[in-house]
Motif scaffolding. Structure first.
Motif, PDB file in Angstrom:
ATOM      1  N   SER A 199       9.754   8.063  -4.928  1.00 37.20           N
ATOM      2  CA  SER A 199      10.544   6.843  -5.011  1.00 37.20           C
ATOM      3  C   SER A 199       9.975   5.805  -4.050  1.00 37.20           C
ATOM      4  N   THR A 200      10.066   4.549  -4.432  1.00 37.05           N
ATOM      5  CA  THR A 200       9.617   3.478  -3.543  1.00 37.05           C
ATOM      6  C   THR A 200      10.784   2.824  -2.815  1.00 37.05           C
ATOM      7  N   GLU A 201      11.982   3.264  -3.122  1.00 34.47           N
ATOM      8  CA  GLU A 201      13.182   2.724  -2.491  1.00 34.47           C
ATOM      9  C   GLU A 201      13.930   3.842  -1.797  1.00 34.47           C
ATOM     10  N   GLY A 236       0.814  -1.215   0.000  1.00 38.26           N
ATOM     11  CA  GLY A 236       0.000   0.000   0.000  1.00 38.26           C
ATOM     12  C   GLY A 236       0.847   1.264   0.000  1.00 38.26           C
ATOM     13  N   VAL A 237       1.907   1.266   0.793  1.00 38.83           N
ATOM     14  CA  VAL A 237       2.795   2.419   0.844  1.00 38.83           C
ATOM     15  C   VAL A 237       3.478   2.623  -0.504  1.00 38.83           C
ATOM     16  N   LYS A 238       3.956   1.530  -1.109  1.00 35.87           N
ATOM     17  CA  LYS A 238       4.624   1.642  -2.413  1.00 35.87           C
ATOM     18  C   LYS A 238       3.667   2.177  -3.479  1.00 35.87           C
ATOM     19  N   ILE A 239       2.451   1.664  -3.478  1.00 36.59           N
ATOM     20  CA  ILE A 239       1.467   2.120  -4.462  1.00 36.59           C
ATOM     21  C   ILE A 239       1.178   3.611  -4.284  1.00 36.59           C
TER      22      ILE A 239
END
Length: 195
Positions: free
Chosen positions: A154-156, A143-146
């Motif tokens: 960024s997701t990283e 959910g956080v990445k989406i």
């Protein structure tokens, strides 16, 4: 007194179209020359285009004199006209490709939106007591990445090389008097004996 008929002037709209003083056969040969690189090729690059067009090849394929074709090419400026045509074709292909990319992005965004809506409906129907700790962690991570991707983030986590001391030294006087806080929010310069 009889009036002379004025010959109708042909005014080409594009350089690769027939010129006013260009004969039918000369123009036909130019068209063959202009189109040489495009015959039976689907994904052609600009370099392949420039290599695929020669007067010697034209003369051989049409059974014409090379000298005649060289004269026509010089007289009617075939090289620059064919180059203008290449630019036109390349621009049209690029615009078509860009339109397809936009269409594809809209299609993918719509598919993603529909998938997210279905997932949200499914999420609302899940009994939260039925979720394991691992399920909760995975769901939170996903959910956080989406959400971050949807907001253009960024997701990283990105790391940089170097040490605080090195950065402080490079920053010079701007860092004087600044307290450094570690990841837990504890003042690194604080007295350990303070209560």
């Amino acid at each position: 007194m009889p009036t002379k008929k004025k010959r109708k002037q042909h005014n080409p709209g594009q350089p690769w179209e027939r010129l006013p003083n260009e004969g039918v056969q000369a123009y036909a040969h130019f068209c063959y020359y202009r189109d040489m690189p495009y015959k039976d090729k689907k994904n052609i690059t600009r370099l392949q285009i420039s290599r695929g067009r020669t007067l010697a090849k034209l003369a051989k394929e049409l059974g014409a004199s090379l000298d005649t074709e060289k004269n026509r090419s010089r007289r009617y400026n075939w090289t620059s006209r064919a180059g203008a045509y290449d630019d036109y074709v390349e621009r049209n292909l690029r615009e078509e490709n860009e339109a397809e990319i936009i269409r594809m992005n809209k299609l993918h965004a719509n598919a993603g939106r529909q998938m997210a809506a279905k997932a949200l409906r499914g999420l609302l129907s899940i009994n939260e007591n039925a979720l394991s700790a691992l399920d909760v962690v995975r769901m939170l991570d996903t959910g956080v990445k989406i959400e971050r991707l949807a907001r253009g983030q960024s997701t990283e986590r990105q790391q940089t090389d170097g040490h605080v001391e090195q950065a402080k030294a490079e920053a010079g006087a701007a860092c004087d008097g600044v307290q450094i806080i570690d990841d837990l929010g504890v003042d690194a310069d604080a007295d350990d004996t303070a209560e």
